[in-house]
Design a protein around this motif. Structure first.
Motif, short mmCIF file in Angstrom:
data_model
loop_
_atom_site.label_atom_id
_atom_site.label_comp_id
_atom_site.label_asym_id
_atom_site.label_seq_id
_atom_site.Cartn_x
_atom_site.Cartn_y
_atom_site.Cartn_z
N ARG A 160 -1.66 89.85 14.95
CA ARG A 160 -2.38 89.13 13.91
C ARG A 160 -3.88 89.40 13.98
NH1 ARG A 160 -1.05 83.08 11.89
NH2 ARG A 160 -3.00 82.79 10.78
N GLY B 277 -4.81 92.65 12.71
CA GLY B 277 -4.55 92.87 11.29
C GLY B 277 -3.36 93.76 11.00
N LYS C 155 0.50 94.87 9.91
CA LYS C 155 1.34 94.46 8.79
C LYS C 155 2.82 94.78 9.07
CE LYS C 155 -2.25 93.43 6.29
NZ LYS C 155 -2.68 92.05 6.52
N THR C 156 3.69 94.27 8.24
CA THR C 156 5.11 94.58 8.33
C THR C 156 5.30 96.09 8.36
OG1 THR C 156 5.57 92.65 6.97
CG2 THR C 156 7.36 94.22 7.25
N ASP D 15 4.51 98.11 10.84
CA ASP D 15 3.70 98.75 11.87
C ASP D 15 4.48 98.82 13.17
OD1 ASP D 15 1.74 99.03 10.07
OD2 ASP D 15 0.34 97.57 10.94
N ASN E 60 5.15 90.01 8.35
CA ASN E 60 3.70 89.99 8.43
C ASN E 60 3.28 88.88 9.41
OD1 ASN E 60 0.89 89.62 7.76
ND2 ASN E 60 1.37 90.89 5.97
N THR F 142 0.83 87.11 9.54
CA THR F 142 0.18 85.95 8.93
C THR F 142 1.17 85.13 8.10
OG1 THR F 142 -0.46 87.31 7.06
CG2 THR F 142 -2.09 87.03 8.80
N SER F 143 2.40 85.66 7.96
CA SER F 143 3.37 84.97 7.12
C SER F 143 3.87 83.70 7.81
CB SER F 143 4.55 85.88 6.84
OG SER F 143 5.33 86.01 8.01
N ARG G 292 -12.50 91.10 6.28
CA ARG G 292 -11.12 90.67 6.05
C ARG G 292 -11.05 89.13 6.04
NH1 ARG G 292 -8.52 93.59 10.21
NH2 ARG G 292 -8.00 91.66 11.28
N GLU H 293 -8.45 85.92 4.05
CA GLU H 293 -7.69 85.61 5.26
C GLU H 293 -8.04 84.21 5.78
OE1 GLU H 293 -5.92 88.53 8.55
OE2 GLU H 293 -6.20 88.78 6.39
#
Lengths: 302, 302
Positions: B31, B34, B36-37, B39, B83, B85-86, B204, B209
């Motif tokens: 997180r 940064g 993402k799904t 990665d 993700n 952050t999800s 970001r 964010e």
DNA sequence: AATTGTATATTATTGCATAAAAGAACAATC
DNA sequence: GATTGTTCTTTTATGCAATAATATACAATT
């Protein structure tokens, strides 16, 4: 290996190691406080000063008596039998230092980069031939002084702060920032009684005691002076920060030689600073402090 | 008593507590970075970032897979399935926090002066219903953060730094001294790549964010920013000092409410500061930093 | 009233056996 | 060539009983 074997044996013998250590602490305290032969050693006062209860103090006093440094009469407590600055008192003081042998060795090895930055406890146990318990106490202490930290997995990591050759210069630069700034803080004030106490102490050092002091004691005395002053800002973060720098500077201090003349001048500056502080000319004092900290110090002392 | 009973039971069940904790650490890292799904989660890289070896990382990854947050194919390693952050990732992150329950309770009690300054381990074990081992880990951590210290005899003493109501103000005053001074140090310099990285991150955060971040994360992000900058002085004592203040400020952070607007302005100032630093106008930057730190901060965040 | 003497309760350490965690080396796979 | 899978070794944690150290309370003494 032989070193710790013998120390382990020593603890089996009479006159327990702990008691001797306590005796040393008491003697060192007496010395710091400028006590003389004949002064009473009051248990509760010593206990308060050393953050202990009377029980361990009592052990220390008995050990002092056994060493001929204190005399006790039933129901009348103990009294200093020797001047704490006299040569007779040295062995007791050395007992504390002896206890620090491993600490000093580690410090030396780190300063000289003879140790990798990351180490495991097992490695250290082998290298210094100490038990895990002893090592853990040591590591906790070093961690508290801020030059080692536990890694998430196995092992510990030494702080870069220490091993670097510029550390000494950097410590100075840092102090040159926080100490004057602390004095220049809005609410800065130093109680008259603190000034008096500090002056007395510096005076005593200036007028002769200096010659009898060890490097360690001189350093300690300097630290106490500066810490008392920074405390005047009423902001514990300044004090904390200075304490940490000092605990690292202490490592270097052992390597530095004694330049008694430089120290004399240094102490004179301390006295001058106290004069200015007493009259509450804080801006001027901050300035003086800044200059005080910029002087090239051969002995790494302030 | 029930709290720790249940936690002890949890560890008996499958999906060991440690693995979940590790999973949380990995997720938190992802997180921060940064990610993402999709990665890749490369073991050695994670291990390096978390100062661990691959073995524990692997456990964490398996736990992540079990939680549906990562997908792994044989010989192809793991990949982020959600993700970070999800909302799906929240439970894993919370696992780390749950582990910190006792820590948070102690912190709260100290802040609210519900604990005496001096405490024994036995008292704490009873009060928080933890084993001695758990308590010792806790105390070691708190000691490393600098708000408790071991007494010579039994027990520990909390630092006055924390319990005092002025602590927040004092922390600010201290930072207002060291941070600008660090930038104003002769050798100060910030590598271009660091500036770029910091800018990306602040950008970001600024662009959205922020809304998704917890107070803890926002605080962490702010600390990292300031710590990276103070590092530019090349003097570890400045960094060390800031780190310690921050670890104590973090305690207050939990109590403060989120003023997203204030934070937005705050981040904008960070970006502005980076601009000035990039052009090497360090005197100006020091000045900017001083003003940045003097703003009244509702959320106790910087 | 302050201090010491003494007994007792409380608290922490140590050593050891067992269990768990982490690290390191190298082969297998992409 | 980098990364993962696997195995083996090393390192550390944990719980427990025995032991040591410290704290506390109160009586005795000056």
């Amino acid at each position: 290996m032989s070193a710790s074997d013998s120390s382990r044996q020593r603890s089996d013998k009479n006159g327990s190691e702990r008691a001797e250590h306590l005796a040393g602490l008491i003697m060192a305290l007496a010395r710091r406080e400028g006590m003389k032969t004949g002064d009473r050693l009051i248990e509760q006062r010593l206990a308060d000063a050393l953050d202990l209860s009377r029980a361990p103090i009592r052990l220390g006093l008995k050990a002092l008596e056994a060493a001929g440094l204190a005399r006790g009469e039933p129901h009348r407590g103990f009294v200093l039998a020797k001047n704490p600055t006299s040569s007779a008192a040295q062995p007791a003081l050395a007992a504390v230092r002896r206890n620090e042998q491993v600490y000093a060795t580690v410090a030396g090895d780190v300063l000289a980069s003879r140790l990798p930055a990351d180490v495991t406890e097992a490695e250290l146990m082998r290298r210094y031939d100490v038990t895990r318990a002893e090592l853990q106490r040591l590591l906790d202490r070093i961690a508290a002084e801020g030059w080692i930290a536990r890694l998430p997995g196995y092992g510990w990591r030494f702080a870069e702060t220490v091993s670097s050759p510029e550390a000494q210069t950097q410590a100075k630069a840092f102090r040159a920032v926080i100490e004057p700034a602390a004095i220049a803080q809005p609410g800065f004030t130093l109680p008259q009684e603190v000034i008096v106490r500090l002056r007395e102490h510096q005076q005593r050092v200036f007028e002769g005691e200096l010659e009898k002091m060890t490097i360690g004691e001189i350093f300690h005395s300097g630290c106490e002076f500066h810490e008392e002053i920074i405390r005047g800002a009423g902001n514990p973060f300044f004090l904390e920060a200075l304490r940490r720098v000092n605990s690292i500077r202490r490592l270097f201090a052992y390597r530095s030689f004694a330049d008694r003349d430089g120290m004399r001048r240094h102490v004179r500056e301390h006295l001058r600073l106290l004069d200015v502080l007493e009259t509450r000319r804080y801006a001027e004092a901050a300035d003086l402090m800044a200059r005080h900290l910029q002087r090239p110090l051969v002995a790494g002392l302030s």
